[in-house]
Motif scaffolding. Sequence first.
Motif, PDB file in Angstrom:
ATOM      1  N   LEU A 137       0.809  -1.222   0.000  1.00 57.38           N
ATOM      2  CA  LEU A 137       0.000   0.000   0.000  1.00 57.38           C
ATOM      3  C   LEU A 137       0.844   1.273   0.000  1.00 57.38           C
ATOM      4  O   LEU A 137       0.314   2.371  -0.185  1.00 57.38           O
ATOM      5  CB  LEU A 137      -0.924   0.015   1.218  1.00 57.38           C
ATOM      6  N   ILE A 181       2.300   2.650   2.641  1.00 58.55           N
ATOM      7  CA  ILE A 181       2.031   3.464   3.818  1.00 58.55           C
ATOM      8  C   ILE A 181       2.773   2.862   5.008  1.00 58.55           C
ATOM      9  O   ILE A 181       3.102   1.674   5.007  1.00 58.55           O
ATOM     10  CB  ILE A 181       0.529   3.588   4.138  1.00 58.55           C
ATOM     11  N   ILE A 201      -1.213   0.343  10.273  1.00 55.27           N
ATOM     12  CA  ILE A 201      -1.877  -0.887   9.832  1.00 55.27           C
ATOM     13  C   ILE A 201      -1.962  -1.862  10.996  1.00 55.27           C
ATOM     14  O   ILE A 201      -1.003  -2.033  11.750  1.00 55.27           O
ATOM     15  CB  ILE A 201      -1.104  -1.531   8.662  1.00 55.27           C
ATOM     16  N   GLU A 217     -14.327  -2.337   3.642  1.00 54.93           N
ATOM     17  CA  GLU A 217     -14.011  -2.488   2.222  1.00 54.93           C
ATOM     18  C   GLU A 217     -13.776  -3.951   1.840  1.00 54.93           C
ATOM     19  O   GLU A 217     -12.900  -4.258   1.025  1.00 54.93           O
ATOM     20  CB  GLU A 217     -12.787  -1.641   1.852  1.00 54.93           C
ATOM     21  N   ASN A 261      -7.907   1.361  -4.270  1.00 56.14           N
ATOM     22  CA  ASN A 261      -7.205   2.146  -3.247  1.00 56.14           C
ATOM     23  C   ASN A 261      -7.616   3.613  -3.228  1.00 56.14           C
ATOM     24  O   ASN A 261      -6.869   4.474  -2.750  1.00 56.14           O
ATOM     25  CB  ASN A 261      -5.693   2.027  -3.445  1.00 56.14           C
ATOM     26  N   VAL A 268      -7.443   5.248   0.363  1.00 53.82           N
ATOM     27  CA  VAL A 268      -6.275   5.096   1.233  1.00 53.82           C
ATOM     28  C   VAL A 268      -5.590   6.433   1.485  1.00 53.82           C
ATOM     29  O   VAL A 268      -5.241   6.770   2.629  1.00 53.82           O
ATOM     30  CB  VAL A 268      -5.275   4.075   0.644  1.00 53.82           C
ATOM     31  N   ASP A 269      -5.388   7.220   0.441  1.00 61.78           N
ATOM     32  CA  ASP A 269      -4.740   8.528   0.609  1.00 61.78           C
ATOM     33  C   ASP A 269      -5.548   9.422   1.539  1.00 61.78           C
ATOM     34  O   ASP A 269      -4.993  10.122   2.391  1.00 61.78           O
ATOM     35  CB  ASP A 269      -4.554   9.218  -0.746  1.00 61.78           C
ATOM     36  N   CYS A 273      -7.555   8.458   3.876  1.00 61.28           N
ATOM     37  CA  CYS A 273      -7.429   7.896   5.220  1.00 61.28           C
ATOM     38  C   CYS A 273      -6.144   8.365   5.883  1.00 61.28           C
ATOM     39  O   CYS A 273      -6.113   8.650   7.092  1.00 61.28           O
ATOM     40  CB  CYS A 273      -7.462   6.370   5.148  1.00 61.28           C
ATOM     41  N   ILE A 285     -10.419   2.337   7.966  1.00 57.26           N
ATOM     42  CA  ILE A 285     -10.711   1.420   6.862  1.00 57.26           C
ATOM     43  C   ILE A 285     -10.437  -0.023   7.292  1.00 57.26           C
ATOM     44  O   ILE A 285      -9.379  -0.327   7.836  1.00 57.26           O
ATOM     45  CB  ILE A 285      -9.864   1.758   5.612  1.00 57.26           C
ATOM     46  N   ARG A 320     -10.247  -3.992   5.866  1.00 61.81           N
ATOM     47  CA  ARG A 320     -10.101  -4.737   4.621  1.00 61.81           C
ATOM     48  C   ARG A 320      -9.860  -6.218   4.880  1.00 61.81           C
ATOM     49  O   ARG A 320      -9.481  -6.611   5.980  1.00 61.81           O
ATOM     50  CB  ARG A 320      -8.940  -4.174   3.796  1.00 61.81           C
ATOM     51  N   ILE A 355      -6.698   0.083   8.543  1.00 60.18           N
ATOM     52  CA  ILE A 355      -5.849   1.226   8.218  1.00 60.18           C
ATOM     53  C   ILE A 355      -6.444   2.450   8.907  1.00 60.18           C
ATOM     54  O   ILE A 355      -7.619   2.776   8.696  1.00 60.18           O
ATOM     55  CB  ILE A 355      -5.790   1.500   6.698  1.00 60.18           C
ATOM     56  N   THR A 356      -5.667   3.122   9.730  1.00 62.86           N
ATOM     57  CA  THR A 356      -6.155   4.346  10.372  1.00 62.86           C
ATOM     58  C   THR A 356      -5.000   5.118  10.986  1.00 62.86           C
ATOM     59  O   THR A 356      -3.994   4.529  11.400  1.00 62.86           O
ATOM     60  CB  THR A 356      -7.196   4.024  11.466  1.00 62.86           C
TER      61      THR A 356
END
Length: 325
Positions: free
Chosen positions: A47, A49, A54, A156, A166, A169-170, A172, A180, A182, A199-200
Amino acid sequence: MASVWLYNKELKKWSKKFKFGNIDGDFCFDPKIPLSDPLLKAISRDLKIDNKYIYTSAGISQLISAILPLDRWEEIFLPSIEFGLYERTCILHNKKTTLISAFSTAEFLEELKTKNSSENSLLCISSPRWFTGEIFSLNQINEILSIFKGYVFIDEAYVDFSINPNHLVDLCMKNERIIIARSFSKKFIASGLRVGYLITKLNINGLRNTLIPPHSVSTHSISIIVKLLNDNKLLKSFDTTRKYIAENRDYIYDNLNGFDGIKIIKSSANFITLIFDTEEKMNTAYSKIKNFVGVNKYNFNNIFFIKIWIKNLLFSKTIVNNIIK
């Protein structure tokens, strides 16, 4: 105990015979340094990130069970047709719940405008939606953030079947109000592996310690997912498979959209939903396709719909022909 699996000659022969590779008997991965988790690193690399944002889990269900009960939420807002675990979790933990009824994402936004929220509220949505498979656009998510004062949990699970998986994602990574969730069960068509992730940028005290044994991802699932994420050839193969499923999904939409008595909202998931005016019409359609695997009917508070999980083109053509004849 793990050393028995790693060094016992008989067990090594047995695992090699059944192509298990190098396995151990712990099954639960519990690193002393959580951010050293190889699965976490693989997702982070995929991703692009930082892995500190994560959190891995044994599927999205575990994430729902970990996030919704948090004391910080004074009220939780849910779509009135959604994956049942959300409402069950709220009931189990005595959470104040407000339901939002809407067929389409546009209708959902209009209904959300009528609700009062606070900074301690949590809105849970799926995108693509569990109900219809419709995805919330980036503009719609931004509108939700302007309407809703609290945090937004976005499930998601089906996003890998959308055009741009994705696309959130940006956003987020720029807004800690977005959480998010997944899963790899749809991305790799492998629900049995039970691997999900969050994801946060929101700092949730103790969350990483919550997602550990006996509820963590198995060592075997970690090994498989990491290998898949590092194999570009296989990743492209799965991309091709998901595109093929999406094409066969759209075939049903194109041929049944506008058909008398059926409402269809364009799906971005691996299924498509047929919504009916009456239960009688739903039952009539269902009787023609009920023998196919992946076809289920629902009566949710007198909202009648059939969800069809997509397979090959022959399957989609047969579904359409059986319904319209």
